[in-house]
Design a protein around this motif. Sequence first.
Motif, PDB file in Angstrom:
ATOM      1  N   TYR A   1       0.823  -1.208   0.000  1.00  0.00           N
ATOM      2  CA  TYR A   1       0.000   0.000   0.000  1.00  0.00           C
ATOM      3  C   TYR A   1       0.862   1.265   0.000  1.00  0.00           C
ATOM      4  O   TYR A   1       0.591   2.211  -0.740  1.00  0.00           O
ATOM      5  N   VAL A   2       1.905   1.278   0.810  1.00  0.00           N
ATOM      6  CA  VAL A   2       2.734   2.474   0.961  1.00  0.00           C
ATOM      7  C   VAL A   2       3.704   2.649  -0.200  1.00  0.00           C
ATOM      8  O   VAL A   2       3.865   3.751  -0.724  1.00  0.00           O
ATOM      9  N   TYR A   3       4.366   1.582  -0.612  1.00  0.00           N
ATOM     10  CA  TYR A   3       5.455   1.706  -1.576  1.00  0.00           C
ATOM     11  C   TYR A   3       5.025   1.641  -3.039  1.00  0.00           C
ATOM     12  O   TYR A   3       5.776   2.088  -3.910  1.00  0.00           O
ATOM     13  N   HIS A   4       3.863   1.084  -3.330  1.00  0.00           N
ATOM     14  CA  HIS A   4       3.462   0.925  -4.727  1.00  0.00           C
ATOM     15  C   HIS A   4       3.435   2.254  -5.500  1.00  0.00           C
ATOM     16  O   HIS A   4       4.002   2.329  -6.593  1.00  0.00           O
ATOM     17  N   PRO A   5       2.809   3.313  -4.968  1.00  0.00           N
ATOM     18  CA  PRO A   5       2.842   4.584  -5.710  1.00  0.00           C
ATOM     19  C   PRO A   5       4.268   5.114  -5.904  1.00  0.00           C
ATOM     20  O   PRO A   5       4.585   5.675  -6.958  1.00  0.00           O
ATOM     21  N   LEU A   6       5.113   4.916  -4.916  1.00  0.00           N
ATOM     22  CA  LEU A   6       6.502   5.353  -5.030  1.00  0.00           C
ATOM     23  C   LEU A   6       7.243   4.571  -6.115  1.00  0.00           C
ATOM     24  O   LEU A   6       7.996   5.156  -6.906  1.00  0.00           O
ATOM     25  N   ILE A   7       7.012   3.270  -6.182  1.00  0.00           N
ATOM     26  CA  ILE A   7       7.639   2.424  -7.208  1.00  0.00           C
ATOM     27  C   ILE A   7       7.171   2.864  -8.593  1.00  0.00           C
ATOM     28  O   ILE A   7       7.974   2.956  -9.530  1.00  0.00           O
ATOM     29  N   ILE A   8       5.887   3.154  -8.729  1.00  0.00           N
ATOM     30  CA  ILE A   8       5.366   3.625 -10.010  1.00  0.00           C
ATOM     31  C   ILE A   8       6.057   4.925 -10.413  1.00  0.00           C
ATOM     32  O   ILE A   8       6.482   5.091 -11.565  1.00  0.00           O
ATOM     33  N   LEU A   9       6.193   5.853  -9.466  1.00  0.00           N
ATOM     34  CA  LEU A   9       6.852   7.131  -9.739  1.00  0.00           C
ATOM     35  C   LEU A   9       8.304   6.932 -10.154  1.00  0.00           C
ATOM     36  O   LEU A   9       8.758   7.496 -11.160  1.00  0.00           O
ATOM     37  N   VAL A  10       9.039   6.121  -9.403  1.00  0.00           N
ATOM     38  CA  VAL A  10      10.453   5.891  -9.700  1.00  0.00           C
ATOM     39  C   VAL A  10      10.621   5.218 -11.060  1.00  0.00           C
ATOM     40  O   VAL A  10      11.456   5.648 -11.871  1.00  0.00           O
ATOM     41  N   LEU A  11       9.841   4.186 -11.328  1.00  0.00           N
ATOM     42  CA  LEU A  11       9.952   3.498 -12.615  1.00  0.00           C
ATOM     43  C   LEU A  11       9.560   4.404 -13.777  1.00  0.00           C
ATOM     44  O   LEU A  11      10.184   4.359 -14.838  1.00  0.00           O
ATOM     45  N   SER A  12       8.548   5.236 -13.578  1.00  0.00           N
ATOM     46  CA  SER A  12       8.141   6.134 -14.662  1.00  0.00           C
ATOM     47  C   SER A  12       9.214   7.182 -14.940  1.00  0.00           C
ATOM     48  O   SER A  12       9.358   7.636 -16.071  1.00  0.00           O
ATOM     49  N   ARG A  13       9.991   7.557 -13.932  1.00  0.00           N
ATOM     50  CA  ARG A  13      11.078   8.530 -14.131  1.00  0.00           C
ATOM     51  C   ARG A  13      12.260   7.901 -14.861  1.00  0.00           C
ATOM     52  O   ARG A  13      12.910   8.548 -15.664  1.00  0.00           O
ATOM     53  N   PHE A  14      12.550   6.640 -14.542  1.00  0.00           N
ATOM     54  CA  PHE A  14      13.734   5.993 -15.103  1.00  0.00           C
ATOM     55  C   PHE A  14      13.487   5.247 -16.408  1.00  0.00           C
ATOM     56  O   PHE A  14      14.398   5.046 -17.198  1.00  0.00           O
ATOM     57  N   LEU A  15      12.275   4.797 -16.605  1.00  0.00           N
ATOM     58  CA  LEU A  15      11.981   3.993 -17.803  1.00  0.00           C
ATOM     59  C   LEU A  15      11.067   4.775 -18.742  1.00  0.00           C
ATOM     60  O   LEU A  15       9.854   4.637 -18.702  1.00  0.00           O
ATOM     61  N   THR A  16      11.629   5.586 -19.548  1.00  0.00           N
ATOM     62  CA  THR A  16      10.825   6.346 -20.507  1.00  0.00           C
ATOM     63  C   THR A  16      10.624   5.513 -21.760  1.00  0.00           C
ATOM     64  O   THR A  16      11.375   4.581 -22.046  1.00  0.00           O
ATOM     65  N   ILE A  17       9.620   5.863 -22.515  1.00  0.00           N
ATOM     66  CA  ILE A  17       9.297   5.117 -23.726  1.00  0.00           C
ATOM     67  C   ILE A  17      10.464   5.156 -24.710  1.00  0.00           C
ATOM     68  O   ILE A  17      10.755   4.185 -25.387  1.00  0.00           O
ATOM     69  N   ASN A  18      11.178   6.258 -24.786  1.00  0.00           N
ATOM     70  CA  ASN A  18      12.279   6.383 -25.739  1.00  0.00           C
ATOM     71  C   ASN A  18      13.447   5.458 -25.416  1.00  0.00           C
ATOM     72  O   ASN A  18      14.170   5.045 -26.312  1.00  0.00           O
TER      73      ASN A  18
END
Length: 124
Positions: A50-67
């Motif tokens: 519950y606590v870490y899932h939004p943070l993981i989504i944020l971190v992965l979205s910052r590091f893994l861009t579509i390009n």
Amino acid sequence: MQFLNSIIEIFIVELITFIIIIGQIKVENRVVNLENKAMSYLGKLSFGIYVYHPLIILVLSRFLTINEIYSSNELIYTFGIFILTILFTLLVSHLSYYKFEKNFLKLKHKFSVIKSTNDISDVH
């Protein structure tokens, strides 16, 4: 495609939730039995999830861009990100539970309320 991915994600969550709820209505013939080791383990990790899932989504979205990782098939890319998010969330939640939360859970009994039998309202 973003809109379609959102619809698919919402549908998957709704379907799983529906199956779990319907499966718990009849106790003797459950569709999904939640009384097993895997669900017990996930129950232990539920706070971390519950606590870490939004943070993981944020971190992965910052590091893994579509390009950077975009493959020719956007559906495979989206599914890969989905799996990575779940795996990292479970990993971080596992580490948090066994290295951090468990220590606090051991302290729980020190702060429990114990009712006294010598309550003033009981005296007549």
